[in-house]
Design an enzyme around this catalytic site. Structure first.
Site, short mmCIF file in Angstrom:
data_model
loop_
_atom_site.label_atom_id
_atom_site.label_comp_id
_atom_site.label_asym_id
_atom_site.label_seq_id
_atom_site.Cartn_x
_atom_site.Cartn_y
_atom_site.Cartn_z
N LYS A 1 -3.48 3.07 12.18
CA LYS A 1 -2.78 2.26 13.18
C LYS A 1 -3.33 2.49 14.57
CE LYS A 1 1.75 1.57 11.00
NZ LYS A 1 3.19 1.86 11.10
N LYS B 1 -4.07 -3.27 0.42
CA LYS B 1 -2.63 -3.22 0.17
C LYS B 1 -1.95 -4.48 0.72
CE LYS B 1 -0.01 -0.79 3.04
NZ LYS B 1 0.66 0.30 3.76
N LYS C 1 2.72 -6.49 5.71
CA LYS C 1 3.16 -7.54 6.64
C LYS C 1 2.14 -7.77 7.74
CE LYS C 1 6.03 -4.46 9.37
NZ LYS C 1 7.39 -3.99 9.59
#
Ligand code: TYM
Length: 332
Positions: free
Chosen positions: A112, A195, A198
């Site tokens: 991230k 994966k 969202k």
């Protein structure tokens, strides 16, 4: 009954089916045999920027999807993380036991923060895993059902619990991640080696729990497969088809082998139509029930308030012990 804790971040429009298959489905089954506590982790959500109005709405929507997917608020405890202040309070104590390098090794943080750049990466994001450890440890949870991507965070939780116990005396239960092998990772329909998430690059690869049936069917129809035309499970050389087979198998309760047999020699068109039917059958009622629950936000808020009362009773007791062990002066 053994204690179970798990949580999910609030998602703006809808959860995705990876959340359902990797987590919710297990939660629903395990709530019968466990003393289960489920949380909507809004404090975690703000580790990346959120619009305040949307966050509030997303929190309700996520709680509604838990219930619609089968979490029974009479049987389980269902609450919102920010309603129980013991979570960030314990997290602070755990922060002081966590090495900088140890936190910097967390792969979710590395991913991230690499995507965001150092200036946009906050201390909150860095401390995400210690807040998650606090979630679990406050309740003395033995079992933490999650998808594969959370394994490392649960490992850190175990390390921190062990460290606290050896420094301050037996306090925390050492929890264990429960990861269902077959469904640990649901992949993106367009890029079946990534994966499902969202934050996927294209919406076409993600099936949302609240998607309209026609939309899910269309996404399945355009899912990436391969050119050999055989419905066969082989993750290494047929990741797209294998992912669809996993989803089919989990949602229908049938074995992969029986699905392979049914579609032998029939090509991907029929297989995808069959899968669309299974997806629609599973999620149409969940969608309808979610929308119904959202029609009465006051009732939903009452359910969450009851859950927060039950959760706080347990969490506050643990926090009081921790505060005592670390040597905080009790307030007279
Ligand atoms: P979150 O909100 O990213 O995801 C919620 C759950 O869904 C699982 N999951 C998947 N499983 C299989 N395939 C996928 N494609 C997929 N995508 C998501 C996740 O593994 C997770 O179980 N840090 C957690 C939330 C959390 C938590 C906790 C969990 C906070 N505190 C304490 C357990 C215990 C998270 O971000 O999950």
């Amino acid at each position: 009954k053994p204690r179970l804790f798990s949580g999910m971040q609030p998602s703006a429009d809808s959860l995705q089916i990876g959340n359902y298959i990797g987590a919710l489905l297990q939660w629903k089954q395990m709530q019968v045999s466990h003393d289960a506590i489920f949380c909507v982790v809004d404090l975690h959500a703000i580790t990346v920027a959120q619009d305040p109005r949307e966050l509030r709405e997303a929190t309700r929507r996520t709680a509604a999807q838990y219930i619609a997917a089968g979490i029974d608020p009479e049987l389980s405890t269902l609450f919102v993380q920010s309603h129980v202040p013991a979570h960030p309070q314990l997290a602070w104590v755990l922060n002081t036991l966590t090495g900088y390098g140890e936190a910097a090794r967390m792969t979710q943080f590395k991913d991230k923060s690499a995507r965001q750049g150092t200036d946009a990466t906050t201390l909150g994001l860095f401390a995400y895993p210690t807040l998650m450890a606090a979630d679990i440890l406050l309740y003395g949870a033995q079992t933490v059902p999650v998808g594969e991507d959370q394994r490392q965070h649960v490992e850190l939780t175990r390390d921190l619990a062990t460290r606290f116990n050896s420094r301050f005396g037996e306090t925390f239960v050492i929890p264990e991640a429960q990861i269902q092998k077959a469904t640990a990772k649901v992949y993106d329909l367009q890029e079946p080696t990534n994966k499902m998430s969202k934050s996927a690059s294209t919406d076409k690869g993600v099936i949302w729990l609240l998607d309209e049936p026609a939309k899910s069917a269309k996404k399945i129809k355009s899912a990436t497969t391969d050119s050999d035309g055989e419905v066969r499970f082989d993750v290494a050389s047929k990741p797209g088809v294998s992912n669809l087979l996993t989803i089919y198998s989990v949602l229908s309760g049938r074995t992969v082998a029986s699905i392979e047999t049914e579609y032998a020699g029939r090509g991907y068109g029929d297989f995808k139509t069959g899968l669309s039917e299974v997806v629609v059958e599973t999620f149409a009622p969940i969608r309808a029930r979610t929308l119904e629950l959202l029609d009465d936000p006051a009732e939903l808020d009452r359910i969450l308030a009851r859950g927060a009362d039950k959760a706080a009773a347990i969490a506050d007791a643990t926090l009081a012990t921790v505060y005592d062990r670390v040597g905080f002066l009790p307030r007279a």
